[in-house]
Every structure is written in C-alpha cells, then in structure tokens.
Design a protein around this motif. Structure first.
Motif, PDB file in Angstrom:
ATOM      1  N   LEU A  32       0.814  -1.219   0.000  1.00 21.19           N
ATOM      2  CA  LEU A  32       0.000   0.000   0.000  1.00 21.19           C
ATOM      3  C   LEU A  32       0.842   1.262   0.000  1.00 21.19           C
ATOM      4  N   GLY A  33       2.032   1.214   0.636  1.00 21.16           N
ATOM      5  CA  GLY A  33       2.867   2.396   0.677  1.00 21.16           C
ATOM      6  C   GLY A  33       3.760   2.428   1.892  1.00 21.16           C
ATOM      7  N   SER A  34       4.261   3.623   2.218  1.00 21.37           N
ATOM      8  CA  SER A  34       5.192   3.772   3.329  1.00 21.37           C
ATOM      9  C   SER A  34       4.991   5.121   4.006  1.00 21.37           C
ATOM     10  N   TRP A  35       5.224   5.145   5.316  1.00 23.11           N
ATOM     11  CA  TRP A  35       5.340   6.411   6.036  1.00 23.11           C
ATOM     12  C   TRP A  35       6.666   7.043   5.618  1.00 23.11           C
ATOM     13  N   GLU A  36       6.606   8.279   5.107  1.00 22.04           N
ATOM     14  CA  GLU A  36       7.811   8.996   4.692  1.00 22.04           C
ATOM     15  C   GLU A  36       7.806  10.379   5.340  1.00 22.04           C
ATOM     16  N   LYS A  39      11.850  12.847   2.772  1.00 21.59           N
ATOM     17  CA  LYS A  39      11.977  12.465   1.364  1.00 21.59           C
ATOM     18  C   LYS A  39      10.782  11.619   0.945  1.00 21.59           C
ATOM     19  N   LYS A  40      10.195  11.948  -0.181  1.00 26.62           N
ATOM     20  CA  LYS A  40       9.059  11.197  -0.711  1.00 26.62           C
ATOM     21  C   LYS A  40       9.548  10.396  -1.914  1.00 26.62           C
ATOM     22  N   LEU A  41       9.968   9.152  -1.662  1.00 23.29           N
ATOM     23  CA  LEU A  41      10.663   8.377  -2.687  1.00 23.29           C
ATOM     24  C   LEU A  41       9.928   7.138  -3.166  1.00 23.29           C
ATOM     25  N   TYR A  46       7.299   2.744  -7.049  1.00 23.73           N
ATOM     26  CA  TYR A  46       5.986   2.086  -7.085  1.00 23.73           C
ATOM     27  C   TYR A  46       4.918   3.180  -7.197  1.00 23.73           C
ATOM     28  N   PRO A  47       4.636   3.634  -8.403  1.00 26.27           N
ATOM     29  CA  PRO A  47       3.802   4.829  -8.605  1.00 26.27           C
ATOM     30  C   PRO A  47       2.385   4.739  -8.044  1.00 26.27           C
ATOM     31  N   THR A  48       1.863   3.538  -7.874  1.00 25.66           N
ATOM     32  CA  THR A  48       0.466   3.414  -7.454  1.00 25.66           C
ATOM     33  C   THR A  48       0.277   3.381  -5.938  1.00 25.66           C
TER      34      THR A  48
END
Length: 347
Positions: A32-36, A39-41, A46-48
């Motif tokens: 699903l994603g990551s806490w950042e 830096k927003k990398l 993984y664009p979605t």
C-alpha cells in the motif's frame, strides 16, 4: 489467493532494498505504501502506492501488516502501537533494545491473536543454508566448536546519525550481532551461558564497533565475532566436529544485487558465484574426504512466503517473537558479561 495489505514505516535503504522488492514479487501481498517523513521516494519506484505523512494516517488505513523498519531504538514504541491498532507486524533486528520490551511485544501479539515476526533474513542466505545442511546431514559428527564472523573493513563513521550517536539501539552488537546470534540459536538452540567482549575501535566512535561473544553449550562452544577492521576476510563460518571440519566464506550475493536495483525472482535469485564453495574435510564410510561443497541457493522470498503463510493460513511465523526474545537475552547477557568481566548464565 488472499491479498495481505502491507505498509512500511520507512522507505530508506531497508525498505527499498530488503522489503519492497519481495512484497512486490509475492502475489499474496499488496504493497500500500510507506510512512515517509521528509523524502518522498516510494512512488518513484511504485507509482500506485501511497506516501503516508504520519504513522497515525497509516494505521487508520485498511492495512493488515506493517513492517517496522525504523531505527532500533524506535522498534518497541512503533511495534507496540502497530499491535495495539490490531495490525500484524514484522519488526527488523534488533527486535528491541531490552528483553522486557521483547517479551511485552510477544505478549501483546499473543493476547490479540496477531502475528509478530522478527526480520532475520540471514537465515535465508546461501552460505548459511549450506552450513545448516552440512551440520544437519551429520557430516562433521558431534560438534566441538564453531566460529561465525561478520567482518568488514570500514573505519569511517556512518553518516547516519542514529547509528553513531550513543543510544540504546546503536552499536555493532545490536546491528550485526543479531544476525550472528540468531543464526547460532537457529542451529544450536539457546546456550547455557554467555561471555562477551565489546570494544570501541574506530577513531571518535561513540558506539561499540567490535564484538567477540562466546556462547557456552553443554558439550561445545560457539564464538561470534564482528569488526570494522578486517581487510583480509576470515572464513565467515568455521565448524569443527569429531569427524571433520567445514569452512565457508561469506558469499551470499542478495544484498549486493538488491542495492544495485536488481529485482528478485524465483529461479536463479541468490545463486552464489563460483569460487565461494565451502571446504569439507571429513570422513565418510571410513574414508577421508576433502572436497568443495556446492553452495545452496539463497532467497529472502522464502521469509516473506513464511510471513504470508503465517497470516493467511495461521502457520507459525518464519522467525517468531520468542526467537527475538532469545536473541535479546543473549545480547543483554553479553552486555552484562562485558561490564562485569565474567560469564553470565542464562535463566
């Protein structure tokens, strides 16, 4: 196949190299994603997926599993928060900074019926899998001694502030030490007692950067060493038994290939290069044997598949919270041994 919705608590080196590629490869996980924080990398790779601005926003999302891959000193705080939010967790090594913290996390997970795994990926290194097979096949006979090394030549202090600032989570004992200790416990179980020698060897170092631990078992001894001043490498594994010996260099290629952006697969991934085969010198059917042993294939995918099976099919975690507790017990004993200059018995 059930999809396990998974998020990371950071997307630095560990998230980018050790976690996201395997979560992306495994069909049972949905990243699903990551806490950042700054830096927003992650969306570059993984664009979605999402970049969460806070841990609270991440926890509020429809997430099943969270990877706690933040600095060691934060593991307890964040893992506890994850578990209390009703999420399964994978926590990087060192599991926590104390035995009490590790036991509390294990207790919370059990009480809530959640899966809690420690990220000890080195059990799936090609070199370790090979020595494990040599020992399990009885090729060395009753063991007398073993020595494991995780050595580097790197006298320069790390630019990562949390690694070089004196705190409960910093130092080589809680960085490389957990790999060595976990491998020893995986092979031999918990020792009866521990002797630890811990030093500061780099100029201006504020954290321990050299360790020599002896794990004392009933009939044999295991020595674990890590240093930043080894320019000419020792064998990573030296094992002597009453029938023979096995020596193996560190040859696993997974980390190096992941760092340069190679993507893992299920076929050739984790295959060591020629020239790193281990040397077996033993006796088989009464005849002396001295030969090179082909290295088994390593693959960290097996760890993530174990996590999937634990959550989807209620199997045991590939590395359990109790495994993490055992490692922390040895780390605490090593610290006490170094401080008091004596052998420390484990309860």
């Amino acid at each position: 196949m059930q999809k396990i919705k998974t998020a990371l608590l950071s997307y630095g080196m560990s998230g980018k190299v050790f976690h996201a590629p395997f979560l992306d490869l495994h069909p049972g996980f949905e990243l699903l994603g990551s806490w950042e924080r700054t830096k927003k990398l992650i969306q570059e790779d993984y664009p979605t997926v999402k970049s969460y601005p806070s841990i609270d926003e991440l926890l509020a999302d429809d997430v099943d599993l969270i990877i706690v891959n933040t600095p060691v000193g934060t593991h307890y705080e964040y893992a506890k928060k994850v578990l209390l939010a009703g999420k399964h967790a994978v926590v990087e090594k060192a599991f926590t900074t104390t035995v009490a913290e590790a036991e509390e996390l294990a207790s919370i997970a059990k009480e809530k019926g959640l899966k809690l795994a420690v990220f000890q990926n080195r059990r799936w290194d090609s070199d370790f899998k090979t020595i494990q097979k040599v020992i399990n096949d009885g090729l060395l006979g009753d063991l007398v001694e073993a020595e494991f090394h995780f050595d580097r030549y790197n006298p320069i202090l790390s630019p990562k502030v949390h690694k070089e600032t004196a705190n409960d989570g910093a130092g080589i004992l809680k960085d490389l030490g957990p790999h060595l200790i976990d491998q020893a416990v995986c092979l031999f179980g918990s020792p009866k007692s521990v002797f630890g020698d811990i030093r500061y060897t780099r100029e201006n170092s504020l954290v321990d950067d050299w360790i020599d631990l002896v794990l004392i078992y009933e009939d044999f001894r295991v020595r674990l060493k890590a240093s930043f001043f080894v320019r000419e490498a020792n064998p990573a594994y030296t094992i002597h038994g009453k029938k023979g010996s096995f020596l193996k260099q560190r040859g696993d290629i997974q980390e190096d290939e992941l760092k340069i952006g190679k993507k893992p697969n299920l076929d050739s991934w984790g295959t060591e290069l020629d020239g790193f085969e281990g040397l077996l010198h033993t006796e088989i059917d009464g005849k002396p044997v001295r030969e090179k042993i082909k290295t088994l294939q390593g693959n960290y995918f097996e760890y993530f598949n174990g996590v999937y099976e634990a959550i989807a099919n209620n199997k045991p975690e590939p590395v359990t919270a109790q495994d993490g507790v055992k490692v922390m017990q040895i780390i605490e004993a090593a610290i006490a041994s170094n401080l008091n200059k004596k052998i420390i018995d484990l309860a």
